[in-house]
Design an enzyme around this catalytic site. Structure first.
Site, mmCIF file in Angstrom:
data_model
loop_
_atom_site.group_PDB
_atom_site.id
_atom_site.type_symbol
_atom_site.label_atom_id
_atom_site.label_comp_id
_atom_site.label_asym_id
_atom_site.label_seq_id
_atom_site.Cartn_x
_atom_site.Cartn_y
_atom_site.Cartn_z
ATOM 1 N N ARG A 159 -1.442 -0.553 -9.071
ATOM 2 C CA ARG A 159 -2.860 -0.494 -8.581
ATOM 3 C C ARG A 159 -3.021 0.999 -8.950
ATOM 4 O O ARG A 159 -2.581 2.089 -7.700
ATOM 5 C CB ARG A 159 -3.428 -1.021 -7.075
ATOM 6 C CG ARG A 159 -4.631 0.064 -6.131
ATOM 7 C CD ARG A 159 -4.459 -0.499 -4.376
ATOM 8 N NE ARG A 159 -4.222 -1.416 -4.584
ATOM 9 C CZ ARG A 159 -4.338 -1.576 -2.968
ATOM 10 N NH1 ARG A 159 -3.960 -1.071 -2.564
ATOM 11 N NH2 ARG A 159 -4.291 -3.113 -2.463
ATOM 12 N N ASP B 109 0.385 -1.607 0.175
ATOM 13 C CA ASP B 109 0.016 -0.403 0.111
ATOM 14 C C ASP B 109 0.763 0.736 0.178
ATOM 15 O O ASP B 109 2.087 1.263 0.537
ATOM 16 C CB ASP B 109 -0.758 0.215 1.099
ATOM 17 C CG ASP B 109 -1.739 -0.826 1.298
ATOM 18 O OD1 ASP B 109 -3.090 -1.722 0.492
ATOM 19 O OD2 ASP B 109 -2.003 -1.232 1.931
HETATM 20 P P1 FDA Z 1 -14.126 9.630 -4.816
HETATM 21 O O1 FDA Z 1 -13.076 9.891 -2.761
HETATM 22 O O2 FDA Z 1 -14.212 10.692 -5.656
HETATM 23 O O3 FDA Z 1 -15.359 9.006 -4.189
HETATM 24 C C1 FDA Z 1 -16.113 8.763 -5.350
HETATM 25 C C2 FDA Z 1 -17.477 8.228 -4.835
HETATM 26 O O4 FDA Z 1 -17.526 7.449 -4.292
HETATM 27 C C3 FDA Z 1 -18.650 9.244 -3.801
HETATM 28 O O5 FDA Z 1 -18.841 9.991 -4.002
HETATM 29 C C4 FDA Z 1 -19.017 8.229 -2.810
HETATM 30 O O6 FDA Z 1 -19.971 7.502 -3.653
HETATM 31 C C5 FDA Z 1 -17.806 6.991 -2.459
HETATM 32 N N1 FDA Z 1 -16.900 6.233 -1.529
HETATM 33 C C6 FDA Z 1 -15.628 7.618 -1.684
HETATM 34 N N2 FDA Z 1 -15.517 6.290 -0.159
HETATM 35 C C7 FDA Z 1 -16.975 6.369 0.201
HETATM 36 C C8 FDA Z 1 -16.895 6.235 1.518
HETATM 37 N N3 FDA Z 1 -15.509 5.924 2.384
HETATM 38 N N4 FDA Z 1 -17.744 5.354 2.045
HETATM 39 C C9 FDA Z 1 -18.974 5.474 1.208
HETATM 40 N N5 FDA Z 1 -18.781 6.133 0.059
HETATM 41 C C10 FDA Z 1 -17.572 6.032 -0.778
HETATM 42 N N6 FDA Z 1 -5.260 5.689 -0.577
HETATM 43 C C11 FDA Z 1 -3.399 5.172 -0.610
HETATM 44 O O7 FDA Z 1 -3.353 6.723 0.163
HETATM 45 N N7 FDA Z 1 -2.785 4.686 -0.079
HETATM 46 C C12 FDA Z 1 -3.846 3.002 -0.332
HETATM 47 O O8 FDA Z 1 -2.627 1.995 -0.813
HETATM 48 C C13 FDA Z 1 -5.053 3.000 -1.768
HETATM 49 N N8 FDA Z 1 -5.631 1.578 -1.488
HETATM 50 C C14 FDA Z 1 -7.093 1.508 -2.174
HETATM 51 C C15 FDA Z 1 -6.957 0.659 -2.345
HETATM 52 C C16 FDA Z 1 -8.336 0.068 -2.514
HETATM 53 C C17 FDA Z 1 -8.923 -1.001 -2.893
HETATM 54 C C18 FDA Z 1 -9.221 1.581 -3.130
HETATM 55 C C19 FDA Z 1 -10.854 1.010 -2.917
HETATM 56 C C20 FDA Z 1 -8.925 2.393 -2.360
HETATM 57 C C21 FDA Z 1 -7.446 3.351 -2.065
HETATM 58 N N9 FDA Z 1 -7.051 3.913 -1.515
HETATM 59 C C22 FDA Z 1 -5.704 4.216 -1.314
HETATM 60 C C23 FDA Z 1 -7.993 4.807 -0.869
HETATM 61 C C24 FDA Z 1 -8.344 6.121 -2.218
HETATM 62 O O9 FDA Z 1 -7.071 6.790 -2.901
HETATM 63 C C25 FDA Z 1 -9.195 6.854 -2.063
HETATM 64 O O10 FDA Z 1 -9.304 7.351 -0.691
HETATM 65 C C26 FDA Z 1 -10.551 6.480 -1.465
HETATM 66 O O11 FDA Z 1 -11.097 5.304 -2.781
HETATM 67 C C27 FDA Z 1 -11.689 7.615 -2.082
HETATM 68 O O12 FDA Z 1 -11.329 7.930 -3.791
HETATM 69 P P2 FDA Z 1 -12.247 7.371 -4.825
HETATM 70 O O13 FDA Z 1 -11.734 7.065 -5.845
HETATM 71 O O14 FDA Z 1 -13.333 6.335 -4.320
HETATM 72 O O15 FDA Z 1 -13.309 8.499 -5.579
#
Ligand code: FDA
Length: 301
Positions: A176, A126
């Site tokens: 990733r 990660d």
């Molecule tokens: P965004 O934040 O723009 O959200 C888009 C939509 O997704 C929201 O409108 C909502 O509907 C939904 N959503 C997002 N987060 C939500 C929550 N907490 N609860 C409910 N709904 C939510 N980061 C990092 O810094 N290092 C890492 O190694 C990883 N590893 C990782 C693995 C995996 C499998 C995932 C999915 C994510 C990570 N992350 C991570 C976290 C990533 O950087 C990020 O903070 C979150 O995924 C939220 O961003 P989104 O891409 O979902 O988009």
């Protein structure tokens, strides 16, 4: 506020001791024990989803705790192999002792990676906050020289990520791609959601074209729909990449992608040290606080 609070160990000790927080946490965390986590993986497998297991814990402050974390990962890899579940784990370098002693961290991750190679599993390192980016990518590179089944994470909010992606593609490292979950200064990270999303889109297309089995980790439906359209248009087979989402988040979207034939992997965290992870999930969507409180009140009735 949530990100700052995630760095306060005293608040973490309080939160983990309070019974009220447990039902809220269960939405995002598969359980406190390995047995509970394996059951969650079983359920997800029954729904045709892949998994990566994460043992919660980060920023350890002693060599003993770092060694113990590595041993838990080795045990988890063995348990996954015994149950015939996906051999795929995600770990953090600060959990392996990066802040205590980089040499110890290397030794610990090396031990996990070596066992993963023995049982045919994969280790994703990660990505944490930006002061650790360089060391993390360097260690992934070093590990891959002997154990290639190790992958990296790239955060689209970092300005440096376009260069890092090119290098990882050239080296054949599995990436990733996520947006990034830490509070970063504008000097190193794009400050607006528009810029972070635009960067995600560029890196996503780059990785889909030339990356080694990239993982698109996001719950952003607009970006996911764009990825699907891009893959179809460019004739990129579904077997060449996967979507990844966090346990308990957008389960509807996870199911829809599986139904449509895409690979989906769910990041399944487990363990007692859920506090910083949980706070980052609240930071991403403050509406979760209300949503979770409402569900606790409902379940308490
Ligand atoms: P965004 O934040 O723009 O959200 C888009 C939509 O997704 C929201 O409108 C909502 O509907 C939904 N959503 C997002 N987060 C939500 C929550 N907490 N609860 C409910 N709904 C939510 N980061 C990092 O810094 N290092 C890492 O190694 C990883 N590893 C990782 C693995 C995996 C499998 C995932 C999915 C994510 C990570 N992350 C991570 C976290 C990533 O950087 C990020 O903070 C979150 O995924 C939220 O961003 P989104 O891409 O979902 O988009």
């Amino acid at each position: 506020f949530f990100i700052r609070a995630s760095h306060r160990p005293s608040l973490g000790r309080l939160a983990t001791a309070l019974p009220i927080t447990r039902p809220m946490v269960r939405r995002f965390v598969a359980g406190e024990t390995l047995a509970e986590a394996l059951d969650a993986c079983d359920r997800l497998r029954a729904a045709s989803m892949h998994t990566t297991l994460d043992i919660l814990g980060e920023s350890v402050t002693s060599a003993a705790a770092a060694r113990e974390a590595a041993t838990r990962y080795v045990d988890t890899l063995d348990a996954l192999a015994q149950r015939g579940l996906d051999g795929n784990v995600s770990l953090k370098l600060t959990q392996m002792g990066l802040d205590v002693d980089p040499a110890l961290c290397r030794e610990n991750v090396g031990r996990v990676a070596a066992r993963a190679a023995e049982v045919g599993a994969f280790v994703r390192v990660d990505m944490e906050d930006s002061p650790k980016t360089e060391a993390t990518l360097a260690l992934v590179r070093e590990l891959r020289a002997t154990t290639p089944e190790v992958g990296a994470v790239i955060q689209s909010y970092l300005r440096r990520s376009a260069d890092d992606v090119e290098r990882l593609i050239a080296e054949g490292t599995r990436v990733r791609l996520c947006k990034g979950a830490y509070d970063e200064p504008a000097g190193v990270a794009f400050p607006t959601k528009g810029e972070v999303d635009a960067s995600y889109r560029r890196l996503m297309e780059r990785l889909l074209r030339d990356g080694a089995y990239p993982a698109l980790a996001t719950h952003d439906e607009a970006l996911i729909v764009e990825a699907e359209a891009f893959a179809r248009r460019e004739r990129i087979e579904p077997s060449r990449f996967e979507f990844q989402m966090l346990y308990g988040i957008r389960r509807d979207l996870q199911a829809r992608l599986v139904r449509e034939g895409w690979n989906v992997r769910v990041y399944v965290p487990y363990g007692r040290e859920w506090y910083p992870y949980f706070m980052r999930r609240l930071a991403e969507r403050p509406a979760n606080v209300l949503f979770l409180l409402r569900s606790v009140v409902r379940e308490g009735r």
